[in-house]
Design a protein around this motif. Structure first.
Motif, mmCIF file in Angstrom:
data_model
loop_
_atom_site.group_PDB
_atom_site.id
_atom_site.type_symbol
_atom_site.label_atom_id
_atom_site.label_comp_id
_atom_site.label_asym_id
_atom_site.label_seq_id
_atom_site.Cartn_x
_atom_site.Cartn_y
_atom_site.Cartn_z
ATOM 1 N N LEU A 1 -10.012 -3.936 0.121
ATOM 2 C CA LEU A 1 -9.088 -3.421 0.709
ATOM 3 C C LEU A 1 -8.652 -4.675 1.698
ATOM 4 N N ASN B 1 -5.193 -6.314 1.472
ATOM 5 C CA ASN B 1 -4.138 -6.358 2.612
ATOM 6 C C ASN B 1 -3.480 -7.919 2.791
ATOM 7 N N PHE C 1 1.053 -1.012 -0.047
ATOM 8 C CA PHE C 1 -0.031 -0.056 -0.040
ATOM 9 C C PHE C 1 0.755 1.414 0.044
ATOM 10 N N THR D 1 -12.183 -2.191 9.548
ATOM 11 C CA THR D 1 -11.649 -1.078 8.641
ATOM 12 C C THR D 1 -12.599 -0.055 9.086
ATOM 13 N N GLU E 1 -7.949 3.340 8.111
ATOM 14 C CA GLU E 1 -6.980 2.581 8.896
ATOM 15 C C GLU E 1 -7.749 1.097 9.140
ATOM 16 N N PHE F 1 -4.102 2.689 5.795
ATOM 17 C CA PHE F 1 -3.803 2.703 4.682
ATOM 18 C C PHE F 1 -3.431 3.852 3.842
ATOM 19 N N TYR F 2 -4.230 4.875 4.256
ATOM 20 C CA TYR F 2 -4.235 6.236 3.602
ATOM 21 C C TYR F 2 -4.867 7.231 4.703
ATOM 22 N N GLN G 1 -0.775 4.706 -3.457
ATOM 23 C CA GLN G 1 -1.187 6.035 -2.600
ATOM 24 C C GLN G 1 -2.163 7.041 -3.363
#
Length: 555
Positions: free
Chosen positions: A120, A124, A26, A94, A48, A68-69, A32
């Motif tokens: 995701l 992951n 990621f 998540t 997250e 994650f972002y 990103q």
């Protein structure tokens, strides 16, 4: 017609999945950027996850809390949490935070966010698996230190950037670890060894490295000024360990060490590791010495080691290795009752003797390829002799402890034998007493598995190491092979060796094991065997190892 929100999401999601096949993380800028586009589309400021393992293997899950972002504009108090759980592996929550100042998500946005969460979750899992596979490629599977491949890579970096001159290196072998394993069980032994490696890792510091070479062998690279600390650890540390019965026992661990304080003259990592390996082997051979430092006198040994490693694979393909057979004799009537297969190597017209190459192949684990080569060629010889109508006998083939790392070893051995269409009873597998160093459970599984496959086994070189009654009590061996070192001292009536020799033979006979003595060289030794009730022998008194053609004439 305007593109719908869902269509825009699918377009970006497809790009994200496509990019994931190239990036594997990621954190990659390309990943990103796409995450940012999807986040902007769905008014998400931060993503997250929180993992709760159900299967307790940490490395299968990676970091348990991951962002994650994250943009610079998100509302800590405005978020939604979605949970995805597998029944036996992991539960993942998540959390999606809204961009600050934005209204609640619409029902359509919320449904798309749920789709995004599943994507995701899958990514992951995939990235974590890739990370774990990379970890396994570089690290020992018992405790988190490097494997030899990674050690070479890290040493090479220091060679290339010229910093290697500031470092020293050691090759260490933990003393009597097989004996310690038997005392405290394999599982406790692995934990103990891991703690020992951890102590060494702490001593070398963040700019050093520690690597495992399998079993109880390791290497360490460290700044020269730390040599005193490392050698103190090698000289001995005491660690407490809990035994299966709950009692705590203090175990002292020390090691044989090969040390090289000057690494500037070496061009490759392999040369450096070879230098400390030959020094360590020298330390093991010198009674009372645990440390040998590499110097110019070892250069011929290092050159020979590199030469053997370089030509071995090609020599195997060219079949430069030949099988020689040393006959086994029944002392009741001096008839031929079998043979041991021994390897001989002729390269470019010159003989390379076993003591020149076998220790090298054992130390770098290449010996397992030679083991299978020998088994295959012995089976081919037996098939040929059967087709010629000869009265074939059982042949024993040596199996090094390195070969016990081969997956499905019993099936591999059985498959080689069966491929030549010979009875399995014609092959006997000889395992040295030191094979117990791989672990009691693995050794027992192998011996039991071979027995169930109708392949007999022999304990080779019995009496040369830390022999234990459990070695012959707990495993269904067929043959006990007594080492010549015990025989030669047993000629003196009343000596300790004589008493041990008689006792071992009596014990073997009482347990229903066949007993054979190797290294028989004189008439007096033959008579000693008979007097003690042992009627199988092997040695120069009867025959030296002979060629395939010479042995065929004896059948």
């Amino acid at each position: 017609m305007a593109e719908t929100l869902l269509a825009k999401y699918h377009s970006l999601s497809d790009q994200l999945l496509e990019e994931s096949r190239k990036r594997y993380a990621f954190e990659a800028p390309q990943m990103q950027a796409l995450l940012g586009q999807i986040a902007d589309l769905l008014r998400i400021g931060k993503i997250e996850i929180f993992k709760t393992p159900i299967m307790k293997q940490q490395y299968l899950h990676g970091d348990l809390n991951v962002v994650f972002y994250q943009s610079s504009n998100y509302d800590e108090d405005q978020f939604t949490t979605l949970t995805y759980t597998t029944e036996t592996v992991i539960s993942v929550k998540t959390r999606f935070y809204r961009i600050k100042g934005e209204p609640d998500w619409t029902e359509e946005e919320y449904e798309i966010i749920k789709l995004f969460e599943k994507t995701l979750f899958a990514l992951n899992g995939w990235f974590t698996l890739i990370s774990y596979m990379n970890y396994c490629a570089d690290h020992d599977d018992r405790f988190p230190v490097y494997k030899l491949r990674k050690v070479f890579m890290e040493i090479d970096k220091k060679i290339q950037d010229k910093s290697i001159e500031r470092y020293a290196a050691i090759f260490f072998n933990v003393q009597r670890f097989a004996f310690i394993n038997k005392q405290i069980t394999d599982e406790a032994g692995t934990v103990l060894l891991g703690r020992y490696f951890k102590i060494i890792e702490s001593a070398v510091g963040s700019d050093g490295l520690v690597g495992s070479l399998g079993g109880d062998n390791g290497v360490a690279l460290f700044r020269k000024e730390l040599v005193g600390d490392l050698l103190q650890i090698m000289n001995g540390v005491s660690l407490d360990v809990e035994k299966p019965d709950g009692r705590v026992e203090t175990i002292a661990l020390s090691a044989h060490v090969g040390l090289n304080m000057d690494l500037t003259g070496f061009d490759t990592p392999r040369e450096i590791v070879n230098s400390i390996s030959v020094a360590m082997q020298s330390a093991k051979k010198k009674p009372g010495r645990k440390l040998v430092e590499y110097d110019g006198s070892f250069r011929d040994k290092v050159w020979n080691r590199q030469f053997i490693e370089q030509i071995f694979k090609d020599a195997l393909e060219k079949e430069e290795f030949s099988v020689y057979y040393q006959p086994k004799v029944n002392l009741h009537d001096y008839s031929l009752c079998g043979a041991e297969a021994l390897v001989r190597w002729k390269h470019n017209g010159s003989m390379i003797y076993p003591d020149q190459f076998i220790p090298i192949l054992e130390s770098n684990y290449s010996i397992k390829f030679l083991d299978m080569y020998m088994l295959n060629h012995v089976c081919a010889d037996l098939r040929r002799w059967m087709d010629e109508g000869r009265n074939v006998k059982t042949v024993s083939v040596n199996l090094s402890r390195c070969s016990m790392d081969i997956d499905n070893l019993v099936s591999v051995i059985s498959g080689i034998i069966d491929s030549h269409n010979i009875p399995r009873s014609l092959i006997q597998i000889e395992l040295t007493e030191s094979s117990s160093e791989v672990g009691a459970r693995e050794l027992q599984e192998l011996v039991v598995g071979l027995r169930d496959a109708n392949i007999t086994t022999a304990v080779d070189d019995f009496g040369t190491g830390f022999s234990s009654l459990s070695l012959i009590r707990d495993y269904p061996w067929t043959v006990l092979k007594i080492d010549k070192s015990i025989l030669h001292g047993a000629l003196f009536e009343g000596s300790r060796e004589n008493f041990m020799f008689k006792s071992i033979i009596s014990l073997a006979n009482g347990l229903g094991l066949e007993c054979i003595v190797e290294g028989v060289e004189t008439r007096e030794e033959v008579q000693l065997l008979k007097n003690c009730g042992c009627f199988l022998a092997q040695g120069y008194f009867f025959d030296r190892p002979i060629t395939r053609e010479e042995f065929a004439e004896k059948l």
